[in-house]
Motif scaffolding. Structure first.
Motif, mmCIF file in Angstrom:
data_model
loop_
_atom_site.group_PDB
_atom_site.id
_atom_site.type_symbol
_atom_site.label_atom_id
_atom_site.label_comp_id
_atom_site.label_asym_id
_atom_site.label_seq_id
_atom_site.Cartn_x
_atom_site.Cartn_y
_atom_site.Cartn_z
ATOM 1 N N GLU A 100 0.841 -1.198 0.000
ATOM 2 C CA GLU A 100 0.000 0.000 0.000
ATOM 3 C C GLU A 100 0.874 1.245 0.000
ATOM 4 O O GLU A 100 2.060 1.192 0.347
ATOM 5 N N ALA A 101 0.284 2.372 -0.388
ATOM 6 C CA ALA A 101 1.024 3.632 -0.385
ATOM 7 C C ALA A 101 1.414 4.010 1.050
ATOM 8 O O ALA A 101 0.675 3.740 1.999
ATOM 9 N N VAL A 102 2.594 4.598 1.194
ATOM 10 C CA VAL A 102 3.079 5.036 2.501
ATOM 11 C C VAL A 102 3.065 6.562 2.527
ATOM 12 O O VAL A 102 3.775 7.202 1.753
ATOM 13 N N PRO A 103 2.283 7.175 3.400
ATOM 14 C CA PRO A 103 2.226 8.639 3.458
ATOM 15 C C PRO A 103 3.583 9.243 3.824
ATOM 16 O O PRO A 103 4.437 8.582 4.421
ATOM 17 N N ALA A 104 3.782 10.484 3.465
ATOM 18 C CA ALA A 104 5.030 11.181 3.793
ATOM 19 C C ALA A 104 5.222 11.261 5.295
ATOM 20 O O ALA A 104 4.255 11.370 6.066
ATOM 21 N N ASN A 105 6.496 11.177 5.694
ATOM 22 C CA ASN A 105 6.873 11.313 7.110
ATOM 23 C C ASN A 105 6.179 10.298 8.018
ATOM 24 O O ASN A 105 5.882 10.578 9.182
ATOM 25 N N THR A 106 5.922 9.131 7.471
ATOM 26 C CA THR A 106 5.308 8.035 8.230
ATOM 27 C C THR A 106 6.272 6.859 8.262
ATOM 28 O O THR A 106 6.875 6.527 7.235
ATOM 29 N N PRO A 107 6.459 6.220 9.419
ATOM 30 C CA PRO A 107 7.357 5.066 9.477
ATOM 31 C C PRO A 107 6.995 4.020 8.432
ATOM 32 O O PRO A 107 5.828 3.668 8.269
ATOM 33 N N ILE A 108 8.001 3.574 7.709
ATOM 34 C CA ILE A 108 7.789 2.590 6.650
ATOM 35 C C ILE A 108 7.724 1.200 7.259
ATOM 36 O O ILE A 108 8.673 0.730 7.887
ATOM 37 N N LYS A 109 6.602 0.531 7.091
ATOM 38 C CA LYS A 109 6.446 -0.844 7.580
ATOM 39 C C LYS A 109 7.127 -1.786 6.593
ATOM 40 O O LYS A 109 6.782 -1.846 5.421
ATOM 41 N N ILE A 110 8.132 -2.508 7.081
ATOM 42 C CA ILE A 110 8.860 -3.445 6.239
ATOM 43 C C ILE A 110 8.071 -4.742 6.124
ATOM 44 O O ILE A 110 7.627 -5.307 7.125
ATOM 45 N N THR A 111 7.875 -5.208 4.894
ATOM 46 C CA THR A 111 7.206 -6.494 4.705
ATOM 47 C C THR A 111 8.114 -7.620 5.204
ATOM 48 O O THR A 111 9.326 -7.442 5.369
ATOM 49 N N ASP A 112 7.525 -8.774 5.481
ATOM 50 C CA ASP A 112 8.329 -9.914 5.927
ATOM 51 C C ASP A 112 9.368 -10.262 4.872
ATOM 52 O O ASP A 112 9.070 -10.321 3.669
#
Length: 227
Positions: free
Chosen positions: A110-122
């Motif tokens: 999914e899109a990651v908003p600016a200045n938001t922690p990036i969730k790393i996929t497994d």
């Protein structure tokens, strides 16, 4: 009475069978470990802590490793569209064998908003042991590629292993590294049949060159003496 004796015998047999299963099952110990990442990003140095979980599942002669991140470890000043970020990492083994196992995962779903922690996929990869014994698995360097940039995150707190597992070497596997799977540097890379050490300019190469020159000088000197 006969029924009671039979029930007792069945219960004892079941308990012994369960014990046999426990004895033959590979011993494993897993922990969720906090890893403090120091990240070099295109907009400067960042740091974040993420609990890391590493699991292993036997597959054929090897083990499928899955590295899971409980929290994001970096962020982007601009929105990352769906599929814009690709993560990869290495899992470091210790104990019976020391190697670096590459693991990777799918792009962000999914899109990651600016200045938001990036969730790393497994992240997943395959570890095929060349030695049998107890092996530990520890989170290594994480690499995030997005929008033509590369962010490198290095564990800065010397994290402890997330997983400890008794492994069995793959059938026919040979340890050719001389240090339990770790690259030792004692073996020089070869680029041809006999030119490896001569081409490197290392101390060993210099010694070999000196020896060759000395042999040539002695040979010429011998010819002059005979003439």
């Amino acid at each position: 009475m006969p029924n009671r004796k039979r029930s007792t015998a069945l219960a004892l047999a079941s308990a012994l069978a369960g014990s046999a299963v426990l004895l033959t099952a590979p011993a494993a110990h897993a922990d969720v470990v906090d890893v403090a990442y120091d990240c070099k990003t295109p907009i400067g140095d960042k740091s974040a802590v993420s609990p890391i979980d590493i699991k292993a599942v036997k597959e054929g002669d090897g083990y499928k490793l899955t590295m899971s991140f409980q929290k994001g470890v970096s962020s982007s000043p601009v929105e990352l569209g769906k599929g814009a970020m690709s993560p990869s990492a290495v899992v470091l083994t210790g104990g019976a064998e020391k190697v670096s196992v590459p693991v990777s995962g799918p792009p962000n779903p999914e899109a990651v908003p600016a200045n938001t922690p990036i969730k790393i996929t497994d992240l997943s990869g395959t570890y095929t042991p060349k030695k049998s014994g107890k092996v530990t698995f520890t989170a290594g360097v994480l690499t995030i590629k997005a929008l033509g940039t590369t962010t490198t995150c290095t564990p800065g707190n010397s994290p402890k292993p997330s997983l400890e597992l008794d492994v069995t070497a793959a059938a026919g596997a040979k340890d050719t590294t001389g240090s339990g799977g770790a690259t030792t540097g004692d073996t020089l890379p070869q680029t041809g049949p006999a030119d490896s050490a001569l081409a490197l300019g290392t101390l060993g190469g210099t010694v070999l060159l000196t020896g060759a020159a000395g042999m040539l000088w002695l040979t010429r000197r011998g010819r002059r003496a005979r003439s």
